[in-house]
Design a protein around this motif. Structure first.
Motif, PDB file in Angstrom:
ATOM      1  N   LYS A 191       0.839  -1.207   0.000  1.00  0.00           N
ATOM      2  CA  LYS A 191       0.000   0.000   0.000  1.00  0.00           C
ATOM      3  C   LYS A 191       0.874   1.257   0.000  1.00  0.00           C
ATOM      4  O   LYS A 191       0.578   2.226  -0.707  1.00  0.00           O
ATOM      5  CB  LYS A 191      -0.912  -0.009   1.223  1.00  0.00           C
ATOM      6  CG  LYS A 191      -1.919   1.096   1.203  1.00  0.00           C
ATOM      7  CD  LYS A 191      -3.109   0.807   2.051  1.00  0.00           C
ATOM      8  CE  LYS A 191      -4.121   1.926   1.889  1.00  0.00           C
ATOM      9  NZ  LYS A 191      -5.296   1.723   2.685  1.00  0.00           N
ATOM     10  N   GLU A 192       1.983   1.224   0.755  1.00  0.00           N
ATOM     11  CA  GLU A 192       2.874   2.397   0.814  1.00  0.00           C
ATOM     12  C   GLU A 192       3.414   2.704  -0.597  1.00  0.00           C
ATOM     13  O   GLU A 192       3.466   3.852  -1.010  1.00  0.00           O
ATOM     14  CB  GLU A 192       4.082   2.150   1.746  1.00  0.00           C
ATOM     15  CG  GLU A 192       3.751   1.990   3.215  1.00  0.00           C
ATOM     16  CD  GLU A 192       2.971   0.713   3.509  1.00  0.00           C
ATOM     17  OE1 GLU A 192       3.351  -0.363   2.997  1.00  0.00           O
ATOM     18  OE2 GLU A 192       1.966   0.786   4.244  1.00  0.00           O
ATOM     19  N   ILE A 195       0.696   4.236  -2.660  1.00  0.00           N
ATOM     20  CA  ILE A 195       0.445   5.631  -2.250  1.00  0.00           C
ATOM     21  C   ILE A 195       1.515   6.532  -2.867  1.00  0.00           C
ATOM     22  O   ILE A 195       1.229   7.606  -3.400  1.00  0.00           O
ATOM     23  CB  ILE A 195       0.412   5.751  -0.706  1.00  0.00           C
ATOM     24  CG1 ILE A 195      -0.856   5.084  -0.166  1.00  0.00           C
ATOM     25  CG2 ILE A 195       0.517   7.201  -0.247  1.00  0.00           C
ATOM     26  CD1 ILE A 195      -0.942   4.980   1.354  1.00  0.00           C
ATOM     27  N   GLU A 196       2.759   6.049  -2.834  1.00  0.00           N
ATOM     28  CA  GLU A 196       3.865   6.827  -3.409  1.00  0.00           C
ATOM     29  C   GLU A 196       3.684   6.999  -4.925  1.00  0.00           C
ATOM     30  O   GLU A 196       3.888   8.088  -5.474  1.00  0.00           O
ATOM     31  CB  GLU A 196       5.164   6.060  -3.129  1.00  0.00           C
ATOM     32  CG  GLU A 196       6.397   6.935  -2.977  1.00  0.00           C
ATOM     33  CD  GLU A 196       7.664   6.074  -2.927  1.00  0.00           C
ATOM     34  OE1 GLU A 196       8.625   6.427  -3.622  1.00  0.00           O
ATOM     35  OE2 GLU A 196       7.674   5.037  -2.238  1.00  0.00           O
ATOM     36  N   SER A 198       0.842   6.915  -6.542  1.00  0.00           N
ATOM     37  CA  SER A 198      -0.300   7.814  -6.766  1.00  0.00           C
ATOM     38  C   SER A 198       0.114   9.267  -6.561  1.00  0.00           C
ATOM     39  O   SER A 198      -0.294  10.146  -7.334  1.00  0.00           O
ATOM     40  CB  SER A 198      -1.438   7.477  -5.792  1.00  0.00           C
ATOM     41  OG  SER A 198      -1.792   6.130  -5.939  1.00  0.00           O
ATOM     42  N   ALA A 199       0.938   9.517  -5.539  1.00  0.00           N
ATOM     43  CA  ALA A 199       1.389  10.894  -5.282  1.00  0.00           C
ATOM     44  C   ALA A 199       2.232  11.385  -6.462  1.00  0.00           C
ATOM     45  O   ALA A 199       2.098  12.539  -6.904  1.00  0.00           O
ATOM     46  CB  ALA A 199       2.200  10.942  -3.988  1.00  0.00           C
ATOM     47  N   VAL A 233      -5.841   0.184  -5.897  1.00  0.00           N
ATOM     48  CA  VAL A 233      -5.444   1.537  -6.316  1.00  0.00           C
ATOM     49  C   VAL A 233      -6.650   2.477  -6.361  1.00  0.00           C
ATOM     50  O   VAL A 233      -6.492   3.695  -6.347  1.00  0.00           O
ATOM     51  CB  VAL A 233      -4.763   1.540  -7.716  1.00  0.00           C
ATOM     52  CG1 VAL A 233      -3.442   0.790  -7.684  1.00  0.00           C
ATOM     53  CG2 VAL A 233      -5.691   1.001  -8.801  1.00  0.00           C
ATOM     54  N   LEU A 236      -6.975   5.328  -4.034  1.00  0.00           N
ATOM     55  CA  LEU A 236      -5.743   6.099  -3.865  1.00  0.00           C
ATOM     56  C   LEU A 236      -5.542   7.173  -4.923  1.00  0.00           C
ATOM     57  O   LEU A 236      -4.876   8.178  -4.690  1.00  0.00           O
ATOM     58  CB  LEU A 236      -4.521   5.162  -3.886  1.00  0.00           C
ATOM     59  CG  LEU A 236      -4.517   4.039  -2.842  1.00  0.00           C
ATOM     60  CD1 LEU A 236      -3.254   3.201  -2.976  1.00  0.00           C
ATOM     61  CD2 LEU A 236      -4.624   4.622  -1.438  1.00  0.00           C
ATOM     62  N   TYR A 237      -6.098   6.948  -6.111  1.00  0.00           N
ATOM     63  CA  TYR A 237      -5.795   7.844  -7.235  1.00  0.00           C
ATOM     64  C   TYR A 237      -7.046   7.978  -8.097  1.00  0.00           C
ATOM     65  O   TYR A 237      -7.577   6.969  -8.579  1.00  0.00           O
ATOM     66  CB  TYR A 237      -4.635   7.233  -8.046  1.00  0.00           C
ATOM     67  CG  TYR A 237      -4.197   8.054  -9.231  1.00  0.00           C
ATOM     68  CD1 TYR A 237      -3.605   9.307  -9.063  1.00  0.00           C
ATOM     69  CD2 TYR A 237      -4.349   7.570 -10.526  1.00  0.00           C
ATOM     70  CE1 TYR A 237      -3.193  10.052 -10.157  1.00  0.00           C
ATOM     71  CE2 TYR A 237      -3.938   8.310 -11.631  1.00  0.00           C
ATOM     72  CZ  TYR A 237      -3.364   9.547 -11.437  1.00  0.00           C
ATOM     73  OH  TYR A 237      -2.960  10.293 -12.516  1.00  0.00           O
TER      74      TYR A 237
END
Ligand code: PLP
Length: 395
Positions: A191-192, A195-196, A198-199, A233, A236-237
């Motif tokens: 998940k981390e 998230i990265e 997606s950022a 995902v 997240l995005y």
């Protein structure tokens, strides 16, 4: 006389490794007999579908006297199947509030990817994907005038290298595509990591009038080992989509049922869904198979006996360890991607074939120096292969 395009000529004479190994396997089996060959070349699930599939087929056969029993339907699929699938996906995709309108049924994941690409790619666009990867993606991008650019994952762990992916993004990058659990490595992105990713994509999207989509290709989602989970995902995005399939979890690859689901957070997503529904029609799929959708409706939430894959994974890890190979222990899917003991993995795969063990060279997945083993074969085959692996290692 030029019967096919130049592109097709190139495809036909190109390095279709899986097909080559498959043909070599047929030769070996003819010469030495089926039992004498340990064939790890194909990711074709050998487990029978769960019993509910046979029951549903029997029930369906009693309903064939009704008009339109197998008739045309709306292009995105039977409304009740879309609704049931949306409800199922709400749980599976980390609570994303998916509705029937966010989902379309497709001819497998492969059909889904092509439908999505047809809807969003224009000639010259780029699809970015970490390598090693499922090589059909190259052809799918080219079907729509686009190209696939690959970015290596981190050595040994096959984790995403997000900085390298960001550096590879250009104004023509339209889709970033990931596959987790991964074919061929068996890696599952945390998940981390997602998230990265997606950022990074959100950062890259700033100022664009065409968003970069994030496409998660998830035909192996059900097959995660040792309690691993496959994060979604979708929450997240906002410009994300998931493509799924029932080829592996229900052992139905010949029946061609899959789906595309768009993130419920995507602004204006109705337009994208409408485009994909239209693409399903004009690409000639028309709709996902009627029988497959009926099977799916009945079998949603069920799956093949995954403990069999768990046992095979352990057996294969044991065989490779004892024979001295170094490999990443797959966290999901049904593949190992060990390191070749010599730099030229094609030569090594030939050495294995001489021991009647069939594998696919890593360059067939964009990463030379490794080879892929598909463990959707009987455990007895895995155990029988140990001597061949050891001999090939010894040279
Ligand atoms: N994506 C990946 C990573 C695969 O390994 C496969 C099939 O092996 C597919 C997509 C295509 O799956 P389907 O049978 O659902 O079209």
């Amino acid at each position: 006389m030029q019967l096919v395009t130049e592109q097709m000529e190139r495809y036909l004479s190109g390095g279709a490794w899986i097909r080559k190994i498959f043909e070599q396997g047929l030769e070996l089996k003819k010469k030495y007999g089926e039992e004498a060959v340990c064939d790890f070349s194909l990711g074709n699930p050998d487990l029978p579908p769960p019993p509910v599939i046979g029951e549903c087929l029997a029930d369906l056969s009693c309903r064939m006297d009704k008009p339109f029993a197998l008739g045309y339907m709306p292009n995105p699929g039977y409304p009740e199947v879309r609704a049931a699938l949306a409800e199922h996906l709400r749980k599976e995709q980390d609570g994303a509030p998916i509705t029937a309108g966010d989902v379309i049924l497709t001819c497998g994941a492969a059909g889904g990817i092509n439908v999505f690409f047809r809807t969003v790619l224009t000639p010259g666009d780029v699809v970015l994907c970490p390598s090693p990867y499922f090589v059909e993606y190259d052809f799918y991008a080219a079907n729509h005038g686009a190209t696939l650019t690959t970015v290596p994952t981190k050595p040994d762990t096959f984790e995403l290298d997000i900085a390298a992916m960001e550096a590879a993004i250009t104004p023509r990058t339209r889709v970033v595509m990931i596959n987790s659990p991964n074919n061929p490595t068996g890696q599952i992105y945390s998940k981390e990591t997602l998230i990265e990713l997606s950022a990074m994509l959100t950062r890259q999207n700033a100022g664009r009038d065409r968003p970069i989509y994030l496409l998660a290709d998830e035909p192996y989602r059900f097959l995660a080992y040792d309690g691993a989970t496959v994060p979604s995902v979708l929450p997240l995005y906002p410009y994300s989509l998931v493509i799924g399939s029932f080829s592996k979890n229900l052992s139905l690859p010949g029946e061609r049922v899959g789906f595309v689901v768009v993130s419920p957070d995507m602004p204006g997503r109705e337009k994208l869904v409408a485009g994909m529904v239209f693409a399903n029609r004009i690409m000639g799929f028309v709709n996902a198979p009627a029988v497959g959708q009926a099977l799916l409706l009945r079998a949603l939430g069920q799956e093949v006996d995954r403990t069999i894959y768990e046992r095979r994974r352990k057996a294969m890890a044991g065989v490779l360890t004892r024979a001295g190979y170094s490999f990443f222990m797959p966290r999901g899917a049904f593949y190992f991607f060990p390191k070749s003991p010599i730099p030229d993995e094609v030569a090594f795969v030939e050495r294995l074939a001489a021991e009647r063990v069939l594998a696919v060279p890593g360059r067939g997945f964009g990463l030379p120096g490794h080879f892929r083993l598909a463990f959707c074969v009987d455990e007895a085959v895995i155990n029988r292969s140990e001597a061949g692996f050891a001999k090939a290692m010894a040279g």
